[in-house]
Design a protein around this motif. Structure first.
Motif, PDB file in Angstrom:
ATOM      1  N   UNK A   1      50.201  42.580  40.592  1.00 21.51           N
ATOM      2  CA  UNK A   1      51.146  41.501  40.308  1.00 21.51           C
ATOM      3  C   UNK A   1      50.473  40.353  39.564  1.00 21.51           C
ATOM      4  N   UNK A   2      49.266  39.979  40.003  1.00 24.15           N
ATOM      5  CA  UNK A   2      48.549  38.894  39.335  1.00 24.15           C
ATOM      6  C   UNK A   2      48.135  39.284  37.914  1.00 24.15           C
ATOM      7  N   UNK A   3      47.751  40.539  37.737  1.00 25.53           N
ATOM      8  CA  UNK A   3      47.329  41.000  36.410  1.00 25.53           C
ATOM      9  C   UNK A   3      48.488  41.049  35.421  1.00 25.53           C
ATOM     10  N   UNK A   4      49.712  41.109  35.924  1.00 27.95           N
ATOM     11  CA  UNK A   4      50.860  41.033  35.027  1.00 27.95           C
ATOM     12  C   UNK A   4      50.857  39.695  34.294  1.00 27.95           C
ATOM     13  N   UNK A   5      50.453  38.653  34.999  1.00 28.01           N
ATOM     14  CA  UNK A   5      50.353  37.328  34.384  1.00 28.01           C
ATOM     15  C   UNK A   5      49.036  37.145  33.635  1.00 28.01           C
TER      16      UNK A   5
END
Length: 256
Positions: A23-27
């Motif tokens: 989820x964080x890597x999506x940003x």
């Protein structure tokens, strides 16, 4: 996310960690690169057996990478989020190198709850943009009091250079186009990830408490990397500068 060992169901903390990372890597698709540089600088300046304060630790992302690289390190994680702390505590249960403290970084006395008076390094990532500039500057002063002489502080976060609006707009448009495509391919965003946590039997209660504390989201300020470096020097660090950056984010390093 549960697993069953024999007849006893348990929470798969590794799966929650992986889900949070995705989820964080999506940003931030370059998220691991900033962690690599952060740990490079830890090793260069304070060595391979540091005592670390993982500030606003969340699920213990920095601590996990720290211990994988430096097995003799010691880490204290501090955060206020009960859901993310539940994942962190579950992940590192039984590891005597790691301890966690529940504290509000806006409380002037939060450091009194820590198990140590000083640290070789204080590390944080993608967290302090929740604070506005004035309380962040005050926090930097408290952090300076926790870092030993020769020790370091590093903050990797959104740091916007407002002097380049056309560059900023172009980078943002490209980044969001890539995020839109990743979303179509199944990536979870912030809200969707929290919906999963709220539906989990173990995390439902901590997630409800988390939203009572924070609400949906509480964006603070995103001053430039130069602002961070200047304020860190004003608050007691001898040197401070950017050691890594992307078009929208930066890693600022300060040495006591």
């Amino acid at each position: 996310m549960t697993t069953t060992t024999g007849t006893t169901p348990g929470t798969d903390w590794a799966a929650w960690q992986k889900s949070w990372d995705r989820q964080q890597e999506w940003y931030m698709p370059d998220r691991e690169e900033r962690f690599r540089v952060m740990l490079d600088m830890v090793e260069a300046l304070v060595g391979p057996e540091p005592r670390i304060l993982d500030l606003a630790c969340g699920t213990g992302t920095i601590t996990a990478r720290l211990l994988a690289r430096f097995p003799k390190a010691v880490s204290t994680g501090v955060d206020l989020d009960p859901a993310l702390l539940a994942i962190a505590e579950g992940t590192f249960e039984g590891d005597d190198r790691v301890s966690f403290v529940t504290a509000d970084l806006k409380d002037p006395d939060w450091a009194s709850l820590l198990p140590y008076d000083s640290y070789d390094a204080v590390l944080t990532a993608t967290a302090l943009h929740w604070l506005h500039s004035e309380p962040l500057a005050a926090l930097y002063g408290r952090i300076a009091g926790l870092v030993r002489d020769g020790g370091v502080f590093m903050n990797a976060d959104h740091m916007i250079d407002e002097t380049t609006p056309r560059i900023n707009a172009a980078e943002r448009a490209q980044r969001h186009a890539r995020m839109d495509q990743a979303k179509k391919d199944g990536a979870l965003d912030w809200a969707q990830w929290w919906e999963l946590a709220a539906a989990d039997p173990v995390l439902a209660g901590p997630t409800a408490r988390r939203f009572e504390i924070y609400g949906e989201h509480a964006d603070g300020d995103t001053p430039s990397a130069d602002w961070h470096a200047r304020v860190l020097r004003e608050k007691g660090f001898g040197e401070a500068r950017t050691v890594w950056r992307s078009p929208s984010d930066a890693l600022v390093l300060a040495v006591k």
